[in-house]
Design an enzyme around this catalytic site. Structure first.
Site, mmCIF file in Angstrom:
data_model
loop_
_atom_site.group_PDB
_atom_site.id
_atom_site.type_symbol
_atom_site.label_atom_id
_atom_site.label_comp_id
_atom_site.label_asym_id
_atom_site.label_seq_id
_atom_site.Cartn_x
_atom_site.Cartn_y
_atom_site.Cartn_z
ATOM 1 N N GLY A 11 22.984 15.041 -5.758
ATOM 2 C CA GLY A 11 23.820 14.183 -4.933
ATOM 3 C C GLY A 11 24.440 13.039 -5.704
ATOM 4 C CB ALA A 12 24.843 12.596 -9.247
ATOM 5 C CG ASN A 13 29.361 13.707 -4.847
ATOM 6 O OD1 ASN A 13 28.225 14.041 -4.567
ATOM 7 N ND2 ASN A 13 30.308 13.537 -3.935
ATOM 8 C CB THR A 14 29.370 9.610 -3.305
ATOM 9 O OG1 THR A 14 29.877 8.458 -2.632
ATOM 10 C CG2 THR A 14 28.316 10.269 -2.428
ATOM 11 N N GLY A 15 27.765 7.104 -4.065
ATOM 12 C CA GLY A 15 26.688 6.231 -3.611
ATOM 13 C C GLY A 15 25.574 6.012 -4.617
ATOM 14 N N GLY A 44 23.324 8.055 -5.839
ATOM 15 C CA GLY A 44 23.220 9.054 -6.893
ATOM 16 C C GLY A 44 24.203 8.809 -8.014
ATOM 17 C CB SER A 72 14.570 6.574 3.740
ATOM 18 O OG SER A 72 15.066 5.749 4.773
ATOM 19 C CE1 TYR A 79 17.461 10.277 6.164
ATOM 20 C CE2 TYR A 79 16.474 8.286 7.071
ATOM 21 C CZ TYR A 79 17.096 8.946 6.030
ATOM 22 O OH TYR A 79 17.365 8.283 4.850
#
Length: 309
Positions: A22-26, A28, A146, A172
């Site tokens: 998940g490293a394309n945004t935020g 990550g 989280s 969640y």
């Protein structure tokens, strides 16, 4: 060294290989960026390769992109095979990707989306890559949980996929609680090996797009009030980076922001819920996860009385 743990305290990472999901945004993206800037070879493991390539272009360093859809066991197996072929050693596996408060949907394999993506997907990926970490001194598996692991959170063994009823918030909570249980159970299994450790982290209240699927009653007020209680993604990534790189970190620990309520601030050692330390539930979840994913972990045996929580 005293004082706050900041980006400047990330040790030199030259010679290390890091995979960040998940490293394309935020969070990550910031995790990958800081590791690459410290010299690591970083793999952005992402569902959308085009977005991954655009993210990689914004990072200075040795960065590549790997297609990975954590909501598909076929994709996970394919990605793991490609990663194994191109990386004989892996120093860091950072299980960062996640979905939050989605309407009830299922993965390609029929798992509830939040549990399937956040927990089962990372469980399978870790199992398939672990033998690339085990021989590497100082290697780590870092899984991002989280504060949601405390909110309406339990492992619903009688209805793991939420087929009888569904609460996106409770689902969640289950997934994020599972992330911690997985970390603690994995650390017990890794302890006899002595080279690889499992650590968890959480970002506090970080200003990312994770809330896009939250119910309106939560999303709208949270968005309006965000400047008052959230922190930038660069700060939210620091607990993960400390768990991944601080030489003083030991296995089975949990890092989060050090400010009030663990919402914001520099990373420190924090405590997870009592439920997350239930070893009987951890082992039951481990067994169920192996059965659901078809992934058995190599060269690690359950050490029920070993280190970890």
């Amino acid at each position: 060294m005293n004082g706050n743990w900041t980006e400047q305290r990330i040790p030199d990472q030259h010679g290390r290989v890091a995979i960040v999901t998940g490293a394309n945004t935020g969070l990550g993206f910031e995790t990958a960026r800081m590791l690459a800037e410290r010299g690591a070879k970083v793999v952005l493991a992402v569902r959308d390769v085009d977005k991954g390539e655009r993210a990689a272009a914004r990072i200075s360093g040795d960065v590549t992109v790997q297609a990975l859809d954590l909501a598909s066991l076929d994709s996970i197996r394919s990605a793991a095979a490609e990663l194994r072929a191109s990386h004989p050693r892996i120093d860091l596996l950072i299980n960062n990707a996640g979905v939050m408060h989605t309407p009830r949907r299922t993965t390609a394999d029929g798992f509830e989306l939040q549990f399937g993506t956040n927990h089962l997907g990372h469980f399978a990926l870790t199992g398939l890559l672990l033998d690339r970490l085990l021989p590497v001194p100082g290697s780590r598996v870092v899984t991002v949980s989280s504060m949601g692991h405390r909110i309406r959170a339990a492992i619903h063994f009688d209805d793991l996929q939420w087929e009888r009823s569904y609460s996106r918030i409770a689902a969640y909570g289950q997934a994020k609680l599972a992330n911690l249980m997985f970390t603690y159970a994995l650390q017990r299994r890794l302890a006899p090996n002595g080279t690889t450790i499992a650590v968890a982290a959480h970002p506090g209240a970080s200003n990312t797009d994770l809330l896009r699927n939250a119910p309106t009653v939560i999303r709208v007020p949270a968005t309006r009030l965000a400047p008052l209680y959230t922190q930038k993604a660069e700060m939210g990534a620091l607990p993960t980076l400390r768990a991944a790189t601080d030489p003083a970190v030991t296995g089975g620990r949990y890092y989060g922001p050090g400010g009030r309520g663990e919402m914001r601030g520099h990373p420190k050692l924090v405590t997870s819920s009592a439920d997350s330390h239930d070893r009987t539930a951890q082992e039951r979840l481990w067994t169920v996860s192996e059965e659901l994913t078809g992934v058995a972990f190599p060269a690690v045996a359950a050490q029920r009385n070993g280190s970890g929580s």
